[in-house]
Design a protein around this motif. Structure first.
Motif, PDB file in Angstrom:
ATOM      1  N   SER A   1       0.812  -1.223   0.000  1.00 26.28           N
ATOM      2  CA  SER A   1       0.000   0.000   0.000  1.00 26.28           C
ATOM      3  C   SER A   1       0.845   1.273   0.000  1.00 26.28           C
ATOM      4  O   SER A   1       0.366   2.322  -0.420  1.00 26.28           O
ATOM      5  CB  SER A   1      -0.940   0.004   1.199  1.00 26.28           C
ATOM      6  OG  SER A   1      -0.199  -0.043   2.398  1.00 26.28           O
ATOM      7  N   PHE A   2       2.095   1.203   0.472  1.00 25.74           N
ATOM      8  CA  PHE A   2       2.922   2.410   0.486  1.00 25.74           C
ATOM      9  C   PHE A   2       3.409   2.794  -0.913  1.00 25.74           C
ATOM     10  O   PHE A   2       3.899   3.891  -1.110  1.00 25.74           O
ATOM     11  CB  PHE A   2       4.100   2.285   1.461  1.00 25.74           C
ATOM     12  CG  PHE A   2       5.079   1.208   1.105  1.00 25.74           C
ATOM     13  CD1 PHE A   2       6.130   1.449   0.232  1.00 25.74           C
ATOM     14  CD2 PHE A   2       4.964  -0.051   1.671  1.00 25.74           C
ATOM     15  CE1 PHE A   2       7.040   0.460  -0.088  1.00 25.74           C
ATOM     16  CE2 PHE A   2       5.866  -1.044   1.367  1.00 25.74           C
ATOM     17  CZ  PHE A   2       6.907  -0.790   0.478  1.00 25.74           C
ATOM     18  N   LEU A   3       3.274   1.898  -1.868  1.00 31.13           N
ATOM     19  CA  LEU A   3       3.589   2.229  -3.259  1.00 31.13           C
ATOM     20  C   LEU A   3       2.333   2.781  -3.922  1.00 31.13           C
ATOM     21  O   LEU A   3       1.247   2.225  -3.787  1.00 31.13           O
ATOM     22  CB  LEU A   3       4.080   1.000  -4.016  1.00 31.13           C
ATOM     23  CG  LEU A   3       5.402   0.402  -3.552  1.00 31.13           C
ATOM     24  CD1 LEU A   3       5.675  -0.884  -4.284  1.00 31.13           C
ATOM     25  CD2 LEU A   3       6.530   1.388  -3.765  1.00 31.13           C
ATOM     26  N   GLN A   4       2.485   3.875  -4.612  1.00 31.58           N
ATOM     27  CA  GLN A   4       1.354   4.509  -5.287  1.00 31.58           C
ATOM     28  C   GLN A   4       1.246   3.997  -6.715  1.00 31.58           C
ATOM     29  O   GLN A   4       2.153   3.359  -7.235  1.00 31.58           O
ATOM     30  CB  GLN A   4       1.533   6.026  -5.271  1.00 31.58           C
ATOM     31  CG  GLN A   4       1.627   6.613  -3.872  1.00 31.58           C
ATOM     32  CD  GLN A   4       0.390   6.348  -3.033  1.00 31.58           C
ATOM     33  OE1 GLN A   4      -0.721   6.520  -3.507  1.00 31.58           O
ATOM     34  NE2 GLN A   4       0.586   5.899  -1.816  1.00 31.58           N
ATOM     35  N   ALA A   5       0.139   4.324  -7.357  1.00 33.45           N
ATOM     36  CA  ALA A   5      -0.099   3.993  -8.762  1.00 33.45           C
ATOM     37  C   ALA A   5      -0.008   2.490  -9.016  1.00 33.45           C
ATOM     38  O   ALA A   5       0.798   2.016  -9.821  1.00 33.45           O
ATOM     39  CB  ALA A   5       0.854   4.759  -9.662  1.00 33.45           C
TER      40      ALA A   5
END
Length: 82
Positions: A36-40
Motif C-alpha cells: 500500500s505504500f507504493l502509489q499507482a
C-alpha cells in the motif's frame, strides 16, 4: 545448446509471456499484492507486465557469441601485449 537447455529456455519465455498477459487479463490479482505504500498500483502492474514481455522476447533473441579479446584490439599489436 543442448536439447534440455533449449526446452528450458523456451519454457521460461513462455511462462514470462503468459504471466505478462495475465497481468492485463486479471489486474486485480496483482494490484492486491502490491504494498500500500507504493502509489499507482495500475501503473506498476502494467510496467511489470511490459518488463515481463521484454524479458520473454530477450530470451528468444539469439545473442551472438562474443569475439575473442584479440579481435577488439586494432592490429598490428604484438601478441605479447595481449
Amino acid at each position: 545448446m543442448t536439447l534440455l537447455q533449449q526446452i528450458s529456455l523456451y519454457s521460461m519465455a513462455f511462462f514470462y509471456a503468459g504471466a505478462a498477459v495475465n497481468h492485463f487479463r486479471n489486474p486485480n490479482f496483482y494490484t492486491n499484492i502490491i504494498p500500500s505504500f507504493l502509489q499507482a498500483h495500475n501503473f506498476l502492474n502494467q510496467a511489470s507486465a511490459i518488463a515481463e514481455l521484454v524479458f520473454a522476447m530477450g530470451l528468444l533473441i539469439h545473442a551472438p557469441r562474443p569475439l575473442p579479446h584479440g579481435h577488439l584490439i586494432p592490429w598490428p599489436v604484438p601478441s605479447s601485449l595481449l
